[in-house]
Design a protein around this motif. Structure first.
Motif, PDB file in Angstrom:
ATOM      1  N   PHE A  15      35.491  44.860  25.087  1.00 47.16           N
ATOM      2  CA  PHE A  15      36.294  43.659  24.877  1.00 47.16           C
ATOM      3  C   PHE A  15      35.372  42.518  24.503  1.00 47.16           C
ATOM      4  N   ASP A  16      35.943  41.458  23.987  1.00 48.86           N
ATOM      5  CA  ASP A  16      35.244  40.200  23.793  1.00 48.86           C
ATOM      6  C   ASP A  16      36.300  39.103  23.876  1.00 48.86           C
ATOM      7  N   GLU A  17      36.736  38.815  25.103  1.00 50.92           N
ATOM      8  CA  GLU A  17      37.786  37.825  25.333  1.00 50.92           C
ATOM      9  C   GLU A  17      37.319  36.806  26.364  1.00 50.92           C
ATOM     10  N   ALA A  18      37.718  35.559  26.149  1.00 49.84           N
ATOM     11  CA  ALA A  18      37.398  34.509  27.111  1.00 49.84           C
ATOM     12  C   ALA A  18      38.160  34.755  28.409  1.00 49.84           C
ATOM     13  N   VAL A  19      37.488  34.535  29.528  1.00 45.22           N
ATOM     14  CA  VAL A  19      38.100  34.626  30.853  1.00 45.22           C
ATOM     15  C   VAL A  19      37.619  33.442  31.678  1.00 45.22           C
ATOM     16  N   ALA A  20      38.345  33.154  32.744  1.00 54.70           N
ATOM     17  CA  ALA A  20      37.912  32.128  33.702  1.00 54.70           C
ATOM     18  C   ALA A  20      37.461  32.866  34.954  1.00 54.70           C
ATOM     19  N   LEU A  21      36.208  32.710  35.312  1.00 57.12           N
ATOM     20  CA  LEU A  21      35.633  33.394  36.465  1.00 57.12           C
ATOM     21  C   LEU A  21      35.328  32.370  37.547  1.00 57.12           C
ATOM     22  N   THR A  22      35.848  32.599  38.758  1.00 55.81           N
ATOM     23  CA  THR A  22      35.545  31.746  39.900  1.00 55.81           C
ATOM     24  C   THR A  22      34.467  32.429  40.717  1.00 55.81           C
ATOM     25  N   LEU A  23      33.382  31.694  40.970  1.00 56.72           N
ATOM     26  CA  LEU A  23      32.252  32.236  41.728  1.00 56.72           C
ATOM     27  C   LEU A  23      32.148  31.538  43.069  1.00 56.72           C
ATOM     28  N   GLN A  24      31.613  32.250  44.050  1.00 56.49           N
ATOM     29  CA  GLN A  24      31.322  31.651  45.350  1.00 56.49           C
ATOM     30  C   GLN A  24      29.855  31.935  45.668  1.00 56.49           C
ATOM     31  N   ASP A  25      29.231  31.001  46.357  1.00 56.13           N
ATOM     32  CA  ASP A  25      27.828  31.156  46.728  1.00 56.13           C
ATOM     33  C   ASP A  25      27.745  31.909  48.047  1.00 56.13           C
ATOM     34  N   ILE A  26      27.080  33.056  48.026  1.00 57.43           N
ATOM     35  CA  ILE A  26      26.861  33.839  49.244  1.00 57.43           C
ATOM     36  C   ILE A  26      25.352  34.012  49.391  1.00 57.43           C
ATOM     37  N   ASP A  27      24.795  33.321  50.362  1.00 58.06           N
ATOM     38  CA  ASP A  27      23.353  33.370  50.623  1.00 58.06           C
ATOM     39  C   ASP A  27      22.524  33.083  49.375  1.00 58.06           C
ATOM     40  N   ASP A  29      23.364  33.449  46.246  1.00 59.52           N
ATOM     41  CA  ASP A  29      23.687  34.306  45.112  1.00 59.52           C
ATOM     42  C   ASP A  29      25.147  34.090  44.715  1.00 59.52           C
ATOM     43  N   ALA A  30      25.390  33.825  43.441  1.00 58.21           N
ATOM     44  CA  ALA A  30      26.761  33.616  42.963  1.00 58.21           C
ATOM     45  C   ALA A  30      27.483  34.954  42.865  1.00 58.21           C
ATOM     46  N   GLN A  31      28.604  35.068  43.568  1.00 58.54           N
ATOM     47  CA  GLN A  31      29.407  36.295  43.567  1.00 58.54           C
ATOM     48  C   GLN A  31      30.817  35.973  43.060  1.00 58.54           C
ATOM     49  N   PRO A  32      31.399  36.854  42.239  1.00 56.87           N
ATOM     50  CA  PRO A  32      32.750  36.591  41.729  1.00 56.87           C
ATOM     51  C   PRO A  32      33.797  36.669  42.840  1.00 56.87           C
ATOM     52  N   LEU A  33      34.733  35.726  42.797  1.00 53.89           N
ATOM     53  CA  LEU A  33      35.833  35.670  43.754  1.00 53.89           C
ATOM     54  C   LEU A  33      37.143  36.107  43.096  1.00 53.89           C
ATOM     55  N   ASP A  34      37.401  35.555  41.906  1.00 59.19           N
ATOM     56  CA  ASP A  34      38.572  35.980  41.133  1.00 59.19           C
ATOM     57  C   ASP A  34      38.352  35.703  39.653  1.00 59.19           C
ATOM     58  N   LEU A  35      39.247  36.267  38.856  1.00 57.80           N
ATOM     59  CA  LEU A  35      39.146  36.210  37.406  1.00 57.80           C
ATOM     60  C   LEU A  35      40.529  35.969  36.828  1.00 57.80           C
ATOM     61  N   TRP A  77      28.283  40.379  35.619  1.00 58.64           N
ATOM     62  CA  TRP A  77      28.844  40.899  36.865  1.00 58.64           C
ATOM     63  C   TRP A  77      29.717  42.093  36.542  1.00 58.64           C
ATOM     64  N   ARG A  78      29.684  43.088  37.393  1.00 60.00           N
ATOM     65  CA  ARG A  78      30.582  44.233  37.303  1.00 60.00           C
ATOM     66  C   ARG A  78      31.271  44.347  38.660  1.00 60.00           C
ATOM     67  N   PHE A  79      32.616  44.418  38.635  1.00 59.66           N
ATOM     68  CA  PHE A  79      33.380  44.447  39.878  1.00 59.66           C
ATOM     69  C   PHE A  79      34.748  45.060  39.648  1.00 59.66           C
ATOM     70  N   ARG A  80      35.414  45.358  40.759  1.00 58.00           N
ATOM     71  CA  ARG A  80      36.799  45.829  40.730  1.00 58.00           C
ATOM     72  C   ARG A  80      37.684  44.660  41.119  1.00 58.00           C
ATOM     73  N   ALA A  81      38.889  44.609  40.537  1.00 59.63           N
ATOM     74  CA  ALA A  81      39.812  43.524  40.863  1.00 59.63           C
ATOM     75  C   ALA A  81      41.242  44.032  40.761  1.00 59.63           C
ATOM     76  N   GLN A  82      42.115  43.321  41.481  1.00 60.22           N
ATOM     77  CA  GLN A  82      43.517  43.700  41.550  1.00 60.22           C
ATOM     78  C   GLN A  82      44.363  42.431  41.496  1.00 60.22           C
ATOM     79  N   ALA A  83      45.475  42.475  40.739  1.00 59.28           N
ATOM     80  CA  ALA A  83      46.329  41.300  40.591  1.00 59.28           C
ATOM     81  C   ALA A  83      47.280  41.132  41.770  1.00 59.28           C
ATOM     82  N   GLY A  84      47.546  42.173  42.495  1.00 55.01           N
ATOM     83  CA  GLY A  84      48.441  42.138  43.651  1.00 55.01           C
ATOM     84  C   GLY A  84      48.399  43.477  44.354  1.00 55.01           C
TER      85      GLY A  84
END
Length: 127
Positions: A15-27, A29-35, A77-84
């Motif tokens: 893919f090559d699509e714009a997304v909005a990524l929300t990051l949180q600081d954990i120790d 290190d920026a970690q993704p929270l949602d997309l 970042w590589r992660f798993r995510a779920q909408a609901g």
């Protein structure tokens, strides 16, 4: 060697699509929270994997400016995510350069519909 739970074993779709990524600081290190992708909010579940690249790009000299190169960092970042709770789990790979976030690859056990002109028209009419 054991793979992390964020690894996807199936086929990745590019893919090559714009997304909005929300990051949180954990120790520190920026970690993704949602997309947010195609109008849907996907919450990250489980572990995520992060890596970055750095390149020096040449900069043309201007006046007294002696800077010959500009650092260029890209985070992935590589992660798993779920909408609901009833939605499928998708495997995302996202790239961020400066503040621009792009979906690079997507792993799913089913075919994800492509973006169409009709989809673009309806998504523009949503709040």
């Amino acid at each position: 060697m054991t793979s992390s739970t964020s690894e996807y074993v199936g086929t990745w779709r590019l893919f090559d699509e714009a997304v909005a990524l929300t990051l949180q600081d954990i120790d520190g290190d920026a970690q993704p929270l949602d997309l947010r992708w195609r109008g849907t909010l996907w919450r990250v579940i489980g572990e995520s994997r992060h890596w970055s690249t750095w390149r020096a790009l040449p900069v043309p000299p201007r006046g007294d400016d002696l800077q010959r190169a500009r650092g260029f960092r890209t985070d992935f970042w590589r992660f798993r995510a779920q909408a609901g709770p009833a939605s499928p789990v998708l495997h995302f790979e996202v790239r961020r350069t400066d503040s621009d976030c792009r979906l690079v690859r997507l792993g799913a056990t089913f075919d994800v519909p492509g973006r169409t002109a009709a989809h673009d028209r309806t998504s523009r009419n949503r709040p």
